[in-house]
Design a protein around this motif. Structure first.
Motif, PDB file in Angstrom:
ATOM      1  N   GLU A  82       0.426  -1.287   0.037  1.00  0.00           N
ATOM      2  CA  GLU A  82       0.031  -0.220  -0.003  1.00  0.00           C
ATOM      3  C   GLU A  82       0.940   1.180  -0.236  1.00  0.00           C
ATOM      4  OE1 GLU A  82      -3.138   0.241   3.240  1.00  0.00           O
ATOM      5  OE2 GLU A  82      -4.291  -2.042   1.788  1.00  0.00           O
ATOM      6  N   LEU A  83       2.271   1.326   0.441  1.00  0.00           N
ATOM      7  CA  LEU A  83       3.039   2.057   0.712  1.00  0.00           C
ATOM      8  C   LEU A  83       3.820   2.516  -0.627  1.00  0.00           C
ATOM      9  CD1 LEU A  83       4.698   1.760   3.806  1.00  0.00           C
ATOM     10  CD2 LEU A  83       2.031   3.748   3.117  1.00  0.00           C
ATOM     11  N   GLY A  84       3.442   1.782  -1.643  1.00  0.00           N
ATOM     12  CA  GLY A  84       3.990   1.760  -2.977  1.00  0.00           C
ATOM     13  C   GLY A  84       5.295   1.393  -3.329  1.00  0.00           C
ATOM     14  N   ARG A  85       5.410   0.645  -2.412  1.00  0.00           N
ATOM     15  CA  ARG A  85       7.699   0.047  -2.623  1.00  0.00           C
ATOM     16  C   ARG A  85       7.600  -1.717  -2.932  1.00  0.00           C
ATOM     17  NH1 ARG A  85       8.229   0.004   4.442  1.00  0.00           N
ATOM     18  NH2 ARG A  85       8.803   2.315   3.942  1.00  0.00           N
ATOM     19  N   SER A  86       8.414  -1.808  -3.782  1.00  0.00           N
ATOM     20  CA  SER A  86       8.552  -2.537  -4.703  1.00  0.00           C
ATOM     21  C   SER A  86       9.124  -3.581  -4.191  1.00  0.00           C
ATOM     22  CB  SER A  86       9.575  -2.520  -6.102  1.00  0.00           C
ATOM     23  OG  SER A  86      11.038  -1.758  -5.836  1.00  0.00           O
ATOM     24  N   TRP A  87       9.808  -3.609  -3.019  1.00  0.00           N
ATOM     25  CA  TRP A  87      10.527  -5.055  -2.508  1.00  0.00           C
ATOM     26  C   TRP A  87       9.923  -4.858  -0.639  1.00  0.00           C
ATOM     27  CZ3 TRP A  87      13.247  -2.972   1.715  1.00  0.00           C
ATOM     28  CH2 TRP A  87      13.595  -1.706   1.824  1.00  0.00           C
ATOM     29  N   ILE A  88      10.720  -5.984  -0.319  1.00  0.00           N
ATOM     30  CA  ILE A  88      10.060  -5.998   1.919  1.00  0.00           C
ATOM     31  C   ILE A  88      11.363  -7.170   1.791  1.00  0.00           C
ATOM     32  CG2 ILE A  88       9.136  -8.456   1.289  1.00  0.00           C
ATOM     33  CD1 ILE A  88       7.195  -7.022   2.988  1.00  0.00           C
ATOM     34  N   ALA A  89      12.372  -6.365   2.912  1.00  0.00           N
ATOM     35  CA  ALA A  89      12.787  -7.257   3.694  1.00  0.00           C
ATOM     36  C   ALA A  89      12.279  -8.203   4.166  1.00  0.00           C
ATOM     37  CB  ALA A  89      13.397  -6.819   4.885  1.00  0.00           C
ATOM     38  N   VAL A  90      13.060  -9.810   3.763  1.00  0.00           N
ATOM     39  CA  VAL A  90      13.133 -11.321   3.732  1.00  0.00           C
ATOM     40  C   VAL A  90      13.988 -11.538   4.092  1.00  0.00           C
ATOM     41  CG1 VAL A  90      12.378 -13.288   2.118  1.00  0.00           C
ATOM     42  CG2 VAL A  90      11.457 -11.159   1.877  1.00  0.00           C
ATOM     43  N   ARG A  91      13.002 -12.897   5.452  1.00  0.00           N
ATOM     44  CA  ARG A  91      13.961 -14.796   6.130  1.00  0.00           C
ATOM     45  C   ARG A  91      13.188 -15.360   5.203  1.00  0.00           C
ATOM     46  NH1 ARG A  91      16.257 -14.613  11.312  1.00  0.00           N
ATOM     47  NH2 ARG A  91      18.057 -16.123  10.932  1.00  0.00           N
ATOM     48  N   PHE A  92      14.669 -15.968   4.501  1.00  0.00           N
ATOM     49  CA  PHE A  92      13.602 -17.330   3.778  1.00  0.00           C
ATOM     50  C   PHE A  92      13.789 -18.685   4.392  1.00  0.00           C
ATOM     51  CE2 PHE A  92      14.495 -14.904  -0.094  1.00  0.00           C
ATOM     52  CZ  PHE A  92      13.510 -15.221  -1.072  1.00  0.00           C
ATOM     53  N   PHE A  93      13.131 -18.835   4.233  1.00  0.00           N
ATOM     54  CA  PHE A  93      12.462 -20.300   5.488  1.00  0.00           C
ATOM     55  C   PHE A  93      12.782 -22.229   4.427  1.00  0.00           C
ATOM     56  CE2 PHE A  93      10.141 -23.572   7.465  1.00  0.00           C
ATOM     57  CZ  PHE A  93      10.470 -23.706   8.734  1.00  0.00           C
ATOM     58  N   ASP A  94      14.347 -22.897   4.676  1.00  0.00           N
ATOM     59  CA  ASP A  94      14.254 -23.225   3.470  1.00  0.00           C
ATOM     60  C   ASP A  94      13.669 -24.936   4.643  1.00  0.00           C
ATOM     61  OD1 ASP A  94      15.557 -22.837   1.736  1.00  0.00           O
ATOM     62  OD2 ASP A  94      17.568 -22.214   3.127  1.00  0.00           O
ATOM     63  N   GLY A  95      13.252 -25.224   5.127  1.00  0.00           N
ATOM     64  CA  GLY A  95      12.562 -26.474   6.216  1.00  0.00           C
ATOM     65  C   GLY A  95      11.744 -26.858   5.420  1.00  0.00           C
ATOM     66  N   ALA A  96      10.564 -27.996   6.100  1.00  0.00           N
ATOM     67  CA  ALA A  96       9.319 -28.689   5.382  1.00  0.00           C
ATOM     68  C   ALA A  96       8.780 -27.257   5.527  1.00  0.00           C
ATOM     69  CB  ALA A  96       9.489 -29.583   5.817  1.00  0.00           C
ATOM     70  N   GLU A  97       7.454 -28.281   4.267  1.00  0.00           N
ATOM     71  CA  GLU A  97       5.899 -26.572   4.130  1.00  0.00           C
ATOM     72  C   GLU A  97       5.132 -27.137   5.839  1.00  0.00           C
ATOM     73  OE1 GLU A  97       2.664 -25.654   0.711  1.00  0.00           O
ATOM     74  OE2 GLU A  97       4.562 -27.460   0.725  1.00  0.00           O
ATOM     75  N   SER A  98       5.383 -28.500   6.437  1.00  0.00           N
ATOM     76  CA  SER A  98       4.888 -28.647   6.979  1.00  0.00           C
ATOM     77  C   SER A  98       5.301 -27.906   8.737  1.00  0.00           C
ATOM     78  CB  SER A  98       4.365 -30.150   7.589  1.00  0.00           C
ATOM     79  OG  SER A  98       5.777 -30.539   7.833  1.00  0.00           O
ATOM     80  N   GLU A  99       6.227 -27.915   8.498  1.00  0.00           N
ATOM     81  CA  GLU A  99       7.047 -26.663   9.607  1.00  0.00           C
ATOM     82  C   GLU A  99       6.974 -25.539   9.242  1.00  0.00           C
ATOM     83  OE1 GLU A  99      10.921 -27.893  11.492  1.00  0.00           O
ATOM     84  OE2 GLU A  99      10.482 -30.251  11.397  1.00  0.00           O
ATOM     85  N   ALA A 100       6.845 -25.612   8.756  1.00  0.00           N
ATOM     86  CA  ALA A 100       6.783 -24.034   8.186  1.00  0.00           C
ATOM     87  C   ALA A 100       5.414 -23.055   9.009  1.00  0.00           C
ATOM     88  CB  ALA A 100       6.224 -23.255   6.049  1.00  0.00           C
ATOM     89  N   PHE A 101       4.786 -24.358   8.423  1.00  0.00           N
ATOM     90  CA  PHE A 101       3.161 -24.024   8.680  1.00  0.00           C
ATOM     91  C   PHE A 101       3.015 -23.259  10.026  1.00  0.00           C
ATOM     92  CE2 PHE A 101      -1.124 -24.712  10.625  1.00  0.00           C
ATOM     93  CZ  PHE A 101      -2.052 -24.351  10.880  1.00  0.00           C
ATOM     94  N   ALA A 102       3.837 -24.440  10.958  1.00  0.00           N
ATOM     95  CA  ALA A 102       3.781 -24.779  12.594  1.00  0.00           C
ATOM     96  C   ALA A 102       4.714 -23.447  12.935  1.00  0.00           C
ATOM     97  CB  ALA A 102       4.790 -26.184  13.312  1.00  0.00           C
ATOM     98  N   LEU A 103       5.883 -23.189  12.351  1.00  0.00           N
ATOM     99  CA  LEU A 103       6.271 -21.665  12.324  1.00  0.00           C
ATOM    100  C   LEU A 103       5.949 -20.514  12.426  1.00  0.00           C
ATOM    101  CD1 LEU A 103       8.842 -20.259  12.793  1.00  0.00           C
ATOM    102  CD2 LEU A 103       9.510 -20.390  10.296  1.00  0.00           C
ATOM    103  N   SER A 104       5.137 -20.241  11.297  1.00  0.00           N
ATOM    104  CA  SER A 104       3.661 -19.680  11.139  1.00  0.00           C
ATOM    105  C   SER A 104       3.090 -18.918  12.365  1.00  0.00           C
ATOM    106  CB  SER A 104       3.145 -19.893   9.758  1.00  0.00           C
ATOM    107  OG  SER A 104       1.852 -19.000   9.457  1.00  0.00           O
TER     108      SER A 104
END
Length: 347
Positions: free
Chosen positions: A95-117
């Motif tokens: 909404e602020l019109g930015r084209s990028w955002i600061a990210v940390r990538f998670f390289d684990g399993a998708e099921s653990e990604a949900f648990a982390l969320s």
């Protein structure tokens, strides 16, 4: 901006549940597969399978947009490019019109990604409702039946007995796991008898196996492995005549003081001259001039732990390392006890 914390359910608030810091082993595992912060194009990111019934709250988006603080990076599951944590922050950046955002990538399993969320959303930001946390707990139980009720409770900010009831009512939706991983990261059998019987098999197949190996193979604690081994040595059944109480079966901890875990093989009066005896061995030609002898002397010297050294070392052990140091010390003490009994002069 002041972050809101997620309230636990009524049973958790009553003090029957532990703090989420008890799953440090899981957080450490997740941290190892989280990348450093980097800038990523917003156009590359996708909405995740959120634990929320309504993925975005316009009021929370406005609150974040009005904040003068720098918002933390969002967490993204790299294989799917789905946002695990930070959906509202992503909306603010868009909404602020930015084209990028600061990210940390998670390289684990998708099921653990949900648990982390779920775990992240119970610790900061817009709180999950009790209903949302309960739905998330059921899903985590289905994907990770080997996680104990306490682990799932810490992730979802529910009481342990609430998670236990969810598991019991899930029926066939949740696979029955033979072992459970506790909050401390240790694996324990659901059936205490099965763990002991498996340990007995390991010992019979490999009588020289260390306590740590037996414990790992059978999914029990080194204390229980030692008890099984001692029972077999005495020709007894590996199962005690009476099963442990529910608390003992859950904790799998010894009820005897640590000093009795490794019985003395020397009277106290003979321990006082340890330094003098070590000096004598160091100058003994039979040990000095043979490779095995020199190895033994090095090991004995390295294990010469005086009371002064012990008092200095104990407080220096970090809290997160104490359990590992504790188990290693017990295993090494057991190994030395066996060695001592084997070299003990015959009467």
């Amino acid at each position: 901006m002041k972050h809101e914390s997620c309230p636990r359910d009524a049973t958790a608030a009553s003090g029957t549940d532990r703090s989420g810091t008890d799953i440090a082993f899981l957080r450490a595992r997740w941290e190892r597969v989280l990348s450093a912060t980097e800038r990523v194009s917003i156009a590359r990111l996708r909405a995740a399978d959120s634990p929320r019934s309504l993925p975005e709250d316009p009021r929370h988006v406005r609150l974040l947009a009005e904040s003068e603080d720098e918002l933390p990076p969002v967490i993204v599951h790299r294989p799917t490019m789905c946002v695990i944590d930070g959906r509202h922050r992503l909306r603010v950046a868009d909404e602020l019109g930015r084209s990028w955002i600061a990210v940390r990538f998670f390289d684990g399993a998708e099921s653990e990604a949900f648990a982390l969320s779920v775990e992240r959303n119970t610790r900061h930001g817009l709180p999950l409702t009790l209903s949302e946390r309960s739905v998330a707990a059921r899903r985590i139980l289905a994907s990770h039946p080997e996680w104990s009720d306490g682990v799932v409770a810490s992730i979802t900010a529910l009481a342990t007995k609430t998670v236990r009831a969810l598991r019991r009512n899930a029926g066939a939706e949740v696979h029955h796991a033979a072992v459970r991983v506790g909050r401390d990261g240790r694996v324990r059998p659901v059936d205490w008898a099965a763990g002991r019987m498996r340990a007995a098999e390991v010992i019979r197949d490999d009588p020289g196996a260390s306590l740590r190996t037996i414990a790992r193979e059978a999914g029990i604690s080194p204390w229980t492995a030692r008890d099984v081994r001692e029972r077999l040595r005495r020709g007894e059944d590996p199962l005690p005549s009476r099963p442990p109480s529910p608390r003992q079966a859950r904790d799998d901890r010894p009820t005897r003081p640590l000093l009795h875990a490794v019985p003395d093989v020397l009277p106290a009066r003979t321990r006082r001259g340890a330094a003098h005896r070590l000096d004598g061995l160091m100058s003994d030609p039979a040990l000095k001039y043979s490779e095995p002898g020199r190895l033994l002397l090095r090991i004995l010297a390295a294990n010469a732990l005086s009371a002064e050294k012990r008092e200095t070392l104990v407080p220096s052990v970090p809290l997160h390392c104490r359990h590992a140091v504790y188990e290693l010390a017990i295993e090494y003490a057991e190994s030395w006890r066996d060695f001592a009994l084997r070299v003990k002069p015959r009467d």
